[in-house]
Each structure stands twice: as structure tokens, then as C-alpha cells.
Enzyme design. Structure first.
Site, mmCIF file in Angstrom:
data_model
loop_
_atom_site.group_PDB
_atom_site.id
_atom_site.type_symbol
_atom_site.label_atom_id
_atom_site.label_comp_id
_atom_site.label_asym_id
_atom_site.label_seq_id
_atom_site.Cartn_x
_atom_site.Cartn_y
_atom_site.Cartn_z
ATOM 1 N N SER A 179 -4.735 -1.444 3.278
ATOM 2 C CA SER A 179 -3.361 -1.675 2.744
ATOM 3 C C SER A 179 -3.533 -2.722 1.718
ATOM 4 O O SER A 179 -3.914 -4.020 2.236
ATOM 5 C CB SER A 179 -2.439 -1.811 3.573
ATOM 6 O OG SER A 179 -1.456 -2.360 3.268
ATOM 7 N N ASP B 11 2.692 6.945 -1.844
ATOM 8 C CA ASP B 11 3.940 6.750 -0.789
ATOM 9 C C ASP B 11 5.521 6.681 -1.563
ATOM 10 O O ASP B 11 6.131 7.481 -1.046
ATOM 11 C CB ASP B 11 3.762 5.529 0.155
ATOM 12 C CG ASP B 11 2.641 5.685 1.168
ATOM 13 O OD1 ASP B 11 2.221 6.948 1.511
ATOM 14 O OD2 ASP B 11 2.264 4.796 1.741
ATOM 15 N N ARG C 171 8.108 -10.676 -3.065
ATOM 16 C CA ARG C 171 9.312 -9.935 -2.958
ATOM 17 C C ARG C 171 10.793 -10.493 -3.381
ATOM 18 O O ARG C 171 11.441 -9.879 -3.940
ATOM 19 C CB ARG C 171 9.459 -9.909 -1.188
ATOM 20 C CG ARG C 171 8.010 -9.255 -0.533
ATOM 21 C CD ARG C 171 7.487 -8.244 -1.245
ATOM 22 N NE ARG C 171 6.270 -7.495 -0.660
ATOM 23 C CZ ARG C 171 5.292 -6.601 -1.336
ATOM 24 N NH1 ARG C 171 5.604 -6.217 -2.600
ATOM 25 N NH2 ARG C 171 4.314 -6.687 -0.677
ATOM 26 N N ASP D 268 7.239 -7.669 5.017
ATOM 27 C CA ASP D 268 7.729 -7.490 3.652
ATOM 28 C C ASP D 268 9.103 -6.713 3.964
ATOM 29 O O ASP D 268 10.108 -7.028 2.987
ATOM 30 C CB ASP D 268 6.743 -6.510 2.938
ATOM 31 C CG ASP D 268 5.572 -7.543 2.535
ATOM 32 O OD1 ASP D 268 5.751 -8.583 2.175
ATOM 33 O OD2 ASP D 268 4.462 -6.816 2.198
HETATM 34 N N1 ARG Z 1 0.313 -10.633 5.557
HETATM 35 C C1 ARG Z 1 0.700 -10.929 4.388
HETATM 36 C C2 ARG Z 1 2.270 -11.428 4.375
HETATM 37 O O1 ARG Z 1 2.909 -10.607 5.036
HETATM 38 C C3 ARG Z 1 0.386 -9.728 3.458
HETATM 39 C C4 ARG Z 1 0.990 -8.653 3.351
HETATM 40 C C5 ARG Z 1 0.626 -7.619 2.257
HETATM 41 N N2 ARG Z 1 1.106 -6.382 2.393
HETATM 42 C C6 ARG Z 1 0.222 -5.310 2.188
HETATM 43 N N3 ARG Z 1 0.978 -4.026 2.297
HETATM 44 N N4 ARG Z 1 -1.014 -5.206 2.481
HETATM 45 O O2 ARG Z 1 2.534 -11.924 3.439
#
Ligand code: ARG
Length: 401
Positions: free
Chosen positions: A175, A14, A95, A124
Site C-alpha cells: 500500500s 479501488d 489529507r 487517513d
Molecule cells: N502511516 C502513515 C500515516 O498514517 C502513512 C499512511 C500511508 N497510507 C497508505 N495508504 N500507505 O501517515
């Protein structure tokens, strides 16, 4: 001058496609930014070459694994940070460090905009953009997947049409986001919340049902931070890695939850964080002997609020900073050793020692050596219950009228 955009680049399909996609949609030059937060996999050099091969005018790569461990994982450990009591904030804490490097790269290369590969449904995107707004208020944000209609099918078609140096056939049904603090797996088969995770989704942990022989480990802390494992000095990064390996081999730290996203969606998440969970368990047990009762009770509330703020993308907020100051103050005496057995998916503490402990053997003992004057308890209980007793007397009186 042509506008420049820095893109948070993972090296995957991506974001590789996003380089050219953003270029075509906006006419800007794209600078790929790859940050190593201990996610393993390909080398930064391989990722850099791919970014350039996909049309980036520059590639900024940073090994931030120690920075991430010291400045992001350690504060999380000190807070015993677990969102909704379960999730050790794996993605949430990565992040802000990525944001720092994005803003740094934007300054270095004269970019006006920051791009990231998140969808419009998750946390995110919020964490990236709130972080960027805070550290670089003049910078704009775009998300090609969300704002420029870059779907997976289009990404594959684009990569094939342009002959980009990236694999398009490997279809991962999940994912995944990972770093040294843990690994998050979602979507696909897991979206049916009755489906148990299949074995293939795990990478950091072995199946706990068939564990090797129990593994006993002694973790030494100084002011809330691990400094040695089995007497061997370690940096925070080394401590996490070593425990990822040893606790991972025992299947420690598998988490399967439905969590509340900031955007209002409940979502199924499977995590594995062997090192993080072993460290948090050990740290909490050391706090149990070194932190005074009222401070400890209040800290549990603060840790929970801290975790919510961090989950909600408020890493750089004033409240989070104030809570950090409180948490830091509580860690002054969190120094000592914790012995734990890692086995069959569990990390069980069975020994603790500390020169700054509040555990007083002579107060606690039921054997000879007891220094506690039990006669004081009577009066204490009388006064402790006084207020409720007076109120209950009133209730009886009123009910009888
Ligand atoms: N739900 C978790 C969070 O918001 C993990 C997110 C992980 N991202 C992913 N693209 N799998 O912190």
C-alpha cells in the site's frame, strides 16, 4: 434531485471501482475529485478521463502542488515536524489539502456527502473525516471500502464485469501513498517486522551503499523557508523537488519504523523523503544559530506536540492553529545559508552563515579576542547549584537522625 457524492479519487483500482459501487449502493451521482500534491505518475487529464469512463458524472481535478508545498510542507518544515522523532508526516499533511478541495467541489457541484477510499484500520480515514467535519459540518462522510464492503477481490470482479477502463491484473503487494514531501510504503512482506525492505520498494531514493560522488549544496532560507539553492532562486515546491532529486540520488531520507497509529495499532512503515529530510536537517541547523536558547528548547516541545496533532488528524484544530502562531514567531530570524554534503544516505551540515545569527565569535573563542569575563562563572555556578545543594543538605541531615 438525485443526491450527489464527491469522491476522493486517485485513479487507482479501488477508487475507480468505488465510483460505480457507490452509485449502485446509494443511487447517488458520483463526482470524482483528483488533487495533485506532487505525487507524480499520470497526468490529471488522464485521471479525469478515467473517472468519467468509470461512470463519474463530473470530474474535478486540481493542481494543488504549489498550495501543498507552500501551506502544508513549509509549516511542517518550520515545525521540524517529525512524528515520533522519525516520520516527516508525508500522508498526514496531504489529507487536509485534499479535504479543502473535496469540500470546495462539494459546494461547487451541490453534493451532500464526501467519500474516500480509506480502510477502517488507518489514520487517513480519521484525517479525512475530521477535516470534513470541520470545514463542512453539514457534509456526511462515507468510505466504500470500510462502509460498503468493497474488498479488493470484489473490486477486481466489478471492474471486469463492467469493463471499466482500469488495469486489474497488476498486483502491487504494498500500500503506497506518495506526494512531493515523500513516500509511504506499507503492508505485505513488510508486516513481518524482522524482514528488511527489499530494494524494489524504493522509488524516490537510490541505494545509499553505492553512492555517486559527494554532492555539496547550499540552501538559503528566509524566515524559515528555503528561497535559493546554490544561489538560484526557488519556490518551496522547486526546493523540495530539487532536493528530492539530489538527496534522493545519495539515498538520503530512508526511514524504516514501527509507529503508533491513532487507532491504537502499531504498524511497520517504510518512508523515503529525501527532500524533506535534507530540508529539515538544514533548517534545524539554521535555527541552532538564530533562535535563542530558551525559545529553541521550548520550540522542540511545541514541534513534537504539533506533529502529534497533525498525525492525529487535527490540522484544522484551534490548538494546532495556536502552535502555528508560536512557531511562526520563532522563524522571524531564521534567515541565512546552510552548506551540507549529501552522500551515502546522509545529509551532513558543514557550514552556516547568517546576518541574524546569535553566534558571537568573540564570546565563543578560546583564542585572542575573547570578550567573555570568565570570573563571572564562579558566582553563577554557586547560585545555579544553590537550590539542589540546600536540598541535599536536608537529605543528609534527615538520613542521620
Ligand atoms: N502511516 C502513515 C500515516 O498514517 C502513512 C499512511 C500511508 N497510507 C497508505 N495508504 N500507505 O501517515
Amino acid at each position: 434531485m438525485t443526491e450527489r457524492i464527491v469522491l476522493a479519487y486517485s485513479g487507482g483500482l479501488d477508487t475507480s471501482v468505488a465510483i460505480g459501487w457507490i452509485g449502485e449502493a446509494t443511487g447517488a451521482e458520483v463526482i470524482a475529485v483528483a488533487v495533485d500534491v506532487g505525487q507524480g505518475g499520470e497526468s490529471l487529464e488522464t485521471i479525469r478521463q478515467r473517472a468519467l469512463g468509470c461512470g463519474a458524472v463530473e470530474a474535478y481535478v486540481a493542481d494543488a502542488s504549489d498550495e501543498f508545498a507552500n501551506e502544508y510542507c513549509m509549516p511542517t518544515l518550520k515545525a521540524n515536524g517529525l512524528y515520533q522523532g522519525h516520520y516527516p508526516l508525508v500522508s498526514a499533511i496531504s489529507r487536509p489539502v485534499i479535504v479543502k478541495h473535496l469540500v470546495k467541489a462539494a459546494r461547487e457541484f451541490g453534493a451532500t456527502t464526501v467519500a474516500h477510499g480509506c480502510t477502517g484500520k488507518g489514520n487517513d480515514q480519521v484525517r479525512f473525516e475530521v477535516g470534513i467535519q470541520t470545514l463542512g459540518p453539514d457534509l456526511k462522510c462515507i468510505a466504500p471500502v470500510r462502509d460498503l464492503a468493497l474488498t479488493r477481490d470484489k473490486a477486481i470482479a466489478f471492474a471486469e464485469e463492467k469493463g471499466l477502463p482500469i488495469e486489474t491484473t497488476k498486483k502491487n503487494p504494498y500500500s503506497i501513498d506518495q506526494n512531493v514531501w515523500g513516500r509511504a510504503v506499507e503492508t505485505g512482506y513488510l508486516e513481518d517486522i524482522w524482514n528488511a525492505p527489499t530494494k524494489d520498494i524504493y522509488d524516490y531514493t537510490a541505494t545509499p551503499e553505492f553512492p555517486p560522488a559527494p554532492d555539496e549544496v547550499v540552501i538559503s532560507f528566509e524566515a524559515g523557508v528555503p528561497v535559493a539553492i546554490d544561489g538560484v532562486k526557488v519556490t518551496p515546491l522547486q526546493a523540495i523537488k530539487e532536493l528530492n532529486r539530489r538527496a534522493g540520488a545519495q539515498g538520503v531520507g530512508r526511514i524504516d519504523v514501527v509507529e503508533d497509529r491513532l487507532v491504537g495499532i502499531k504498524s511497520r512503515e517504510v518512508y523515503e523523503a529525501p527532500g524533506a529530510m535534507a530540508l529539515i536537517t538544514a533548517h534545524k541547523h539554521l535555527e541552532d544559530i538564530t533562535v535563542e536558547r530558551e525559545q529553541a528548547r521550548f520550540k522542540a516541545t511545541v514541534g513534537q506536540r504539533w506533529s502529534e496533532l497533525v498525525y492525529d488528524g487535527q490540522w484544522f484544530s484551534p490548538l494546532k492553529r495556536s502552535l502555528d502562531a508560536f512557531i511562526e514567531d520563532t522563524q522571524k530570524y531564521v534567515t541565512g545559508d546552510i552548506r551540507m554534503t549529501l552522500h551515502g544516505g546522509q545529509a551532513i551540515v558543514n557550514g552556516r552563515r547568517s546576518d541574524t545569527s546569535l553566534y558571537d565569535f568573540n564570546l565563543a573563542t578560546y583564542d585572542t579576542g575573547d570578550t567573555f569575563d570568565q570570573s563571572m562563572a564562579r558566582g553563577f555556578i554557586e547560585l545555579w547549584g544553590m537550590s539542589a545543594k540546600v536540598a541535599s543538605g536536608r537529605d543528609i541531615r534527615v538520613a542521620g537522625q
